[in-house]
Motif scaffolding. Structure first.
Motif, PDB file in Angstrom:
ATOM      1  N   LEU A  70       3.757   6.563  12.581  1.00  0.00           N
ATOM      2  CA  LEU A  70       4.253   5.337  11.907  1.00  0.00           C
ATOM      3  C   LEU A  70       5.534   5.023  11.859  1.00  0.00           C
ATOM      4  O   LEU A  70       6.282   6.139  12.512  1.00  0.00           O
ATOM      5  CB  LEU A  70       3.839   5.647  10.467  1.00  0.00           C
ATOM      6  N   SER A 107       1.791   0.048   5.772  1.00  0.00           N
ATOM      7  CA  SER A 107       0.408  -0.145   6.413  1.00  0.00           C
ATOM      8  C   SER A 107       0.385  -1.245   6.865  1.00  0.00           C
ATOM      9  O   SER A 107       0.039  -2.114   6.141  1.00  0.00           O
ATOM     10  CB  SER A 107      -0.471   0.327   5.141  1.00  0.00           C
ATOM     11  N   THR A 120      -4.148  -1.899   2.640  1.00  0.00           N
ATOM     12  CA  THR A 120      -4.646  -1.010   1.806  1.00  0.00           C
ATOM     13  C   THR A 120      -6.138  -0.610   2.430  1.00  0.00           C
ATOM     14  O   THR A 120      -6.722   0.644   1.902  1.00  0.00           O
ATOM     15  CB  THR A 120      -5.114  -1.271   0.361  1.00  0.00           C
ATOM     16  N   ALA A 180      -6.336   0.616   5.567  1.00  0.00           N
ATOM     17  CA  ALA A 180      -5.934   1.684   6.515  1.00  0.00           C
ATOM     18  C   ALA A 180      -6.576   2.890   6.069  1.00  0.00           C
ATOM     19  O   ALA A 180      -6.075   3.260   5.037  1.00  0.00           O
ATOM     20  CB  ALA A 180      -4.435   1.783   6.875  1.00  0.00           C
ATOM     21  N   TRP A 192      -5.420   5.913   6.770  1.00  0.00           N
ATOM     22  CA  TRP A 192      -4.201   6.930   6.530  1.00  0.00           C
ATOM     23  C   TRP A 192      -3.895   6.641   5.103  1.00  0.00           C
ATOM     24  O   TRP A 192      -3.518   7.554   4.468  1.00  0.00           O
ATOM     25  CB  TRP A 192      -3.335   7.210   7.469  1.00  0.00           C
ATOM     26  N   TYR A 193      -3.724   5.346   4.771  1.00  0.00           N
ATOM     27  CA  TYR A 193      -3.216   4.864   3.532  1.00  0.00           C
ATOM     28  C   TYR A 193      -4.286   5.311   2.409  1.00  0.00           C
ATOM     29  O   TYR A 193      -3.750   5.703   1.246  1.00  0.00           O
ATOM     30  CB  TYR A 193      -3.071   3.337   3.393  1.00  0.00           C
TER      31      TYR A 193
END
Length: 168
Positions: free
Chosen positions: A66, A81, A85, A87, A89-90
């Protein structure tokens, strides 16, 4: 005078389309992970980090690289992100904020993730835009395409996460 001429609109649109496709290309986005694992993260400089997080359903270690948009202090890093929301990973760091990060050739370091409230997100975004106006001018439309909604000057609809290193 700014020195460099502005990009023609057609070229700018093509650049946004390329950036949007790149953000959606899983293989391309995962390539830097190999370099971080080989301790070659220094190739990306201080504007990137690799995040290790735990899959909320699988319990498997997951990795993503990132861009760091802000450093509010020496022990923390703020990222965005780009897919909002949704994503993975998020969603994973919301479920389990205990993560590890690699910075340059250093890592892994334990850290805690904190979702930034709108006022702090706006401050971080403002600092990024003032430091990197050309990058923001190119990436803003690409991010709006992946998010599916406009981004205002305060970063509305753009979730940001601050990683604070353990012990800071």
């Amino acid at each position: 005078m700014s020195g460099a001429p502005a990009l023609p609109a057609v070229l700018a649109d093509k650049l946004v389309a390329v950036a949007t496709r790149a953000l959606r290309n899983r293989r391309l986005m995962r390539t830097p992970i190999v370099l971080y694992r080989a301790r070659l993260g220094l190739l990306f400089g201080r504007r990137m980090l690799m995040l290790e997080h735990i899959g909320r359903k699988s319990g498997t270690r997951r990795y993503v690289v990132l861009e760091v948009i802000d450093r509010p202090d020496s022990g923390s890093y703020v990222v965005v992100s780009g897919f909002g929301t949704r994503a993975q990973w998020y969603r994973n760091v919301v479920a389990d904020p205990d993560v590890r990060i690699w910075i340059r050739s250093h890592g892994p370091a334990r850290a805690t993730a904190e979702m930034l409230p709108p006022d702090r997100a706006a401050t971080s975004l403002g600092r990024y835009v003032s430091r990197h106006p050309k990058a923001w001018k190119t990436m803003k439309p690409a991010l709006e395409n992946t998010l599916g909604s406009p981004i205002d000057n305060r970063g509305a609809a753009l979730p940001m996460v601050q990683f604070r290193l353990a012990g800071w």
